[in-house]
Design an enzyme around this catalytic site. Structure first.
Site, PDB file in Angstrom:
ATOM      1  N   TYR A 143      21.405  56.519  17.433  1.00 15.44           N
ATOM      2  CA  TYR A 143      20.472  55.888  18.368  1.00 15.44           C
ATOM      3  C   TYR A 143      20.626  56.446  19.786  1.00 15.44           C
ATOM      4  O   TYR A 143      19.687  56.401  20.580  1.00 15.44           O
ATOM      5  CB  TYR A 143      20.711  54.373  18.428  1.00 15.44           C
ATOM      6  CG  TYR A 143      19.937  53.572  17.408  1.00 15.44           C
ATOM      7  CD1 TYR A 143      19.994  53.883  16.060  1.00 15.44           C
ATOM      8  CD2 TYR A 143      19.159  52.480  17.801  1.00 15.44           C
ATOM      9  CE1 TYR A 143      19.305  53.134  15.131  1.00 15.44           C
ATOM     10  CE2 TYR A 143      18.468  51.722  16.877  1.00 15.44           C
ATOM     11  CZ  TYR A 143      18.541  52.051  15.543  1.00 15.44           C
ATOM     12  OH  TYR A 143      17.849  51.306  14.631  1.00 15.44           O
ATOM     13  N   LYS A 194      28.985  57.410   5.234  1.00 11.30           N
ATOM     14  CA  LYS A 194      28.473  58.449   4.338  1.00 11.30           C
ATOM     15  C   LYS A 194      29.435  59.627   4.477  1.00 11.30           C
ATOM     16  O   LYS A 194      29.051  60.744   4.839  1.00 11.30           O
ATOM     17  CB  LYS A 194      27.026  58.800   4.732  1.00 11.30           C
ATOM     18  CG  LYS A 194      26.292  59.691   3.752  1.00 11.30           C
ATOM     19  CD  LYS A 194      25.953  59.021   2.431  1.00 11.30           C
ATOM     20  CE  LYS A 194      25.347  60.045   1.473  1.00 11.30           C
ATOM     21  NZ  LYS A 194      25.107  59.478   0.125  1.00 11.30           N
ATOM     22  N   ASP A 226      24.719  54.381   0.444  1.00 17.65           N
ATOM     23  CA  ASP A 226      23.749  54.264  -0.658  1.00 17.65           C
ATOM     24  C   ASP A 226      24.258  53.261  -1.704  1.00 17.65           C
ATOM     25  O   ASP A 226      23.505  52.417  -2.190  1.00 17.65           O
ATOM     26  CB  ASP A 226      23.429  55.635  -1.288  1.00 17.65           C
ATOM     27  CG  ASP A 226      24.659  56.467  -1.612  1.00 17.65           C
ATOM     28  OD1 ASP A 226      25.774  56.095  -1.188  1.00 17.65           O
ATOM     29  OD2 ASP A 226      24.515  57.499  -2.300  1.00 17.65           O
ATOM     30  N   ASP A 250      21.469  48.725  11.092  1.00 16.87           N
ATOM     31  CA  ASP A 250      20.065  48.323  11.272  1.00 16.87           C
ATOM     32  C   ASP A 250      19.421  48.119   9.911  1.00 16.87           C
ATOM     33  O   ASP A 250      18.780  47.090   9.652  1.00 16.87           O
ATOM     34  CB  ASP A 250      19.329  49.417  12.062  1.00 16.87           C
ATOM     35  CG  ASP A 250      17.863  49.098  12.260  1.00 16.87           C
ATOM     36  OD1 ASP A 250      17.563  47.934  12.599  1.00 16.87           O
ATOM     37  OD2 ASP A 250      17.014  49.986  12.060  1.00 16.87           O
ATOM     38  N   ASP A 254      18.678  44.293   7.667  1.00 14.91           N
ATOM     39  CA  ASP A 254      17.359  43.859   7.198  1.00 14.91           C
ATOM     40  C   ASP A 254      17.431  43.533   5.711  1.00 14.91           C
ATOM     41  O   ASP A 254      16.874  42.530   5.247  1.00 14.91           O
ATOM     42  CB  ASP A 254      16.304  44.966   7.394  1.00 14.91           C
ATOM     43  CG  ASP A 254      15.568  44.840   8.721  1.00 14.91           C
ATOM     44  OD1 ASP A 254      16.172  44.343   9.691  1.00 14.91           O
ATOM     45  OD2 ASP A 254      14.381  45.243   8.795  1.00 14.91           O
TER      46      ASP A 254
HETATM   47  C1  IPM Z   1      16.861  45.630  15.420  1.00 17.11           C
HETATM   48  C2  IPM Z   1      15.576  46.369  15.630  1.00 17.11           C
HETATM   49  C3  IPM Z   1      15.770  47.387  16.755  1.00 17.11           C
HETATM   50  C4  IPM Z   1      16.828  48.362  16.310  1.00 17.11           C
HETATM   51  C5  IPM Z   1      14.500  48.119  17.211  1.00 17.11           C
HETATM   52  C6  IPM Z   1      13.368  47.189  17.533  1.00 17.11           C
HETATM   53  C7  IPM Z   1      14.794  49.033  18.375  1.00 17.11           C
HETATM   54  O1  IPM Z   1      15.139  46.958  14.463  1.00 17.11           O
HETATM   55  O2  IPM Z   1      17.370  45.004  16.368  1.00 17.11           O
HETATM   56  O3  IPM Z   1      17.374  45.663  14.298  1.00 17.11           O
HETATM   57  O4  IPM Z   1      16.523  49.334  15.614  1.00 17.11           O
HETATM   58  O5  IPM Z   1      17.987  48.159  16.681  1.00 17.11           O
HETATM   59 MG    MG Z   2      16.279  46.397  12.743  1.00 13.16          MG
END
Ligand code: IPM
Ligand code: MG
Length: 363
Positions: A143, A194, A226, A250, A254
């Site tokens: 990032y 990884k 993975d 990240d 999710d």
């Molecule tokens: C998160 C989001 C952010 C990230 C984006 C919106 C920049 O997806 O906080 O997980 O990738 O960190």
């Molecule tokens: Mg995110």
């Protein structure tokens, strides 16, 4: 004397303002019931910052964040800002806040509330009792690595570059956070990398292993990303704490969120600097913005994390989590977690239900 805290509130874009409104209701209840003084200052961020001041992270907003005891953020981004220069996109505000506040440790708990076991797309027996803490490195990795960007080559074609970088101290400090967090939980850390392909994460594995030597009571395992993605849907209850890089965290957070029923349920705390920041892990969801159907619980639970990590009032966190559990147990559901027999409520009504119940339960 009443305890006094300054909170900078950054609603942002899309559903951000709606979910923040509900979280602020919760702050007000706690303020009055616990005799606190909570000074809330709102500032524009993301697309709203760009519209107000020509920059996603206006200088005044950053200053307000830096001088606060804690920051509460909604969400940033939306299709209307996708065409503007990369450096001015709403998402840059988030990265700017994280790096300027020194928030290298992002805690993302994926804990299932019992009444929601049937809201997950996985079988209830796979997710029942699930309680994972993803510790995501937040100010390094791909990032932030240099060089980055898109350049045009002599033959006229373009080349895009991002760079994965971690230094030993960056890895060591996030590993320590993970071990400390695990020490208060089931004492199990799985470090995700990884290392079979990326040298940088080979170093990650080495440094995490070295750091572990000071934490004899914690069990450490390593897993390739993975495989981790697969294990999270195969047998997620094998995990206690997962520690990983910025981008893997990240993605995996999710994925972990869906085990709990909805991404609308997952709060987060970003720690490491003087001022911590709290935000739901979901985005701005422009498609449902302004319709009063967003789930405010991730933001409300982020307020819960604020009381634990910034204000040292963990009691409030515990009561708030119980209240959310009770409200879900009574059948109240926003659209994203609705299943047969649920009582559908909007964003504001869900906030009201939690606020009313909290008022009763917060002694
Ligand atoms: C998160 C989001 C952010 C990230 C984006 C919106 C920049 O997806 O906080 O997980 O990738 O960190
Ligand atoms: Mg995110």
């Amino acid at each position: 004397m009443n305890q006094e805290f300054n909170i900078t509130v950054l609603p942002g874009d899309g559903i951000g303002p709606e979910v923040i409104r509900e979280a602020v209701k919760i702050l007000k209840i706690v303020e009055s019931k616990k005799n606190l003084k909570l000074n809330l200052t709102e500032a524009p961020v993301g697309g709203a910052g760009y519209e107000a001041a020509g920059h996603p992270l206006p200088e005044d907003t950053l200053k307000a964040a830096q001088s606060a005891d804690a920051v509460l953020l909604g969400a940033v981004g939306g299709p209307q800002w996708e065409k503007i220069d990369f450096s001015l996109r709403p998402e840059r505000a988030l990265l700017g806040l994280r790096s300027n506040l020194g928030l290298f440790a992002n805690l993302r708990p994926a804990k299932i509330f019992a009444p929601l076991a049937d809201a997950s797309t996985l079988k209830p027996e796979v997710v029942e009792g699930l309680d994972i803490m993803v510790v995501r490195e937040l100010t390094g990795g791909i990032y932030f690595g240099e060089p980055r960007g898109v350049e045009t080559l002599p033959d006229g074609t373009r080349k895009g570059v991002n760079t994965l970088v971690y230094t030993e101290p960056e890895i060591e400090r996030i590993a320590k956070v993970a071990f400390d967090v695990a020490g208060k939980r089931d004492k199990n850390v799985c470090s995700v990398d990884k290392a079979n392909v990326l040298e940088c994460t080979g170093l990650w594995r080495e440094v995490v292993t070295q750091t572990h030597e000071e934490y004899k009571d914690i069990t450490l395992s390593h897993m390739y990303v993975d495989n981790c993605a697969m294990q999270l849907v195969r047998n997620p209850k094998q995990f206690d704490v997962i520690v990983t890089t910025n981008m893997f965290g990240d993605i995996l957070s999710d994925q972990a969120s869906m085990l709990t029923g909805s991404i609308g349920m997952l709060p987060s705390a970003s720690l490491g600097g003087k001022t911590a920041m709290y935000e739901p892990i979901h985005g701005s969801a422009p498609d449902i913005a302004g319709k009063d159907i967003a789930n405010p619980l991730a933001t409300i639970l982020s307020v819960g994390m604020m009381f634990k990590y910034s204000f040292n009032l963990e009691y409030v966190t515990t009561v708030l989590e119980k209240v959310v559990d009770d409200i879900l147990g009574q059948g109240y559901r926003t659209k994203d977690i609705l299943s047969d027999g649920g009582k559908e409520v909007g964003c504001a009504a869900m906030g009201d239900r939690v606020a009313e119940e909290l008022e009763k339960q917060l002694g």
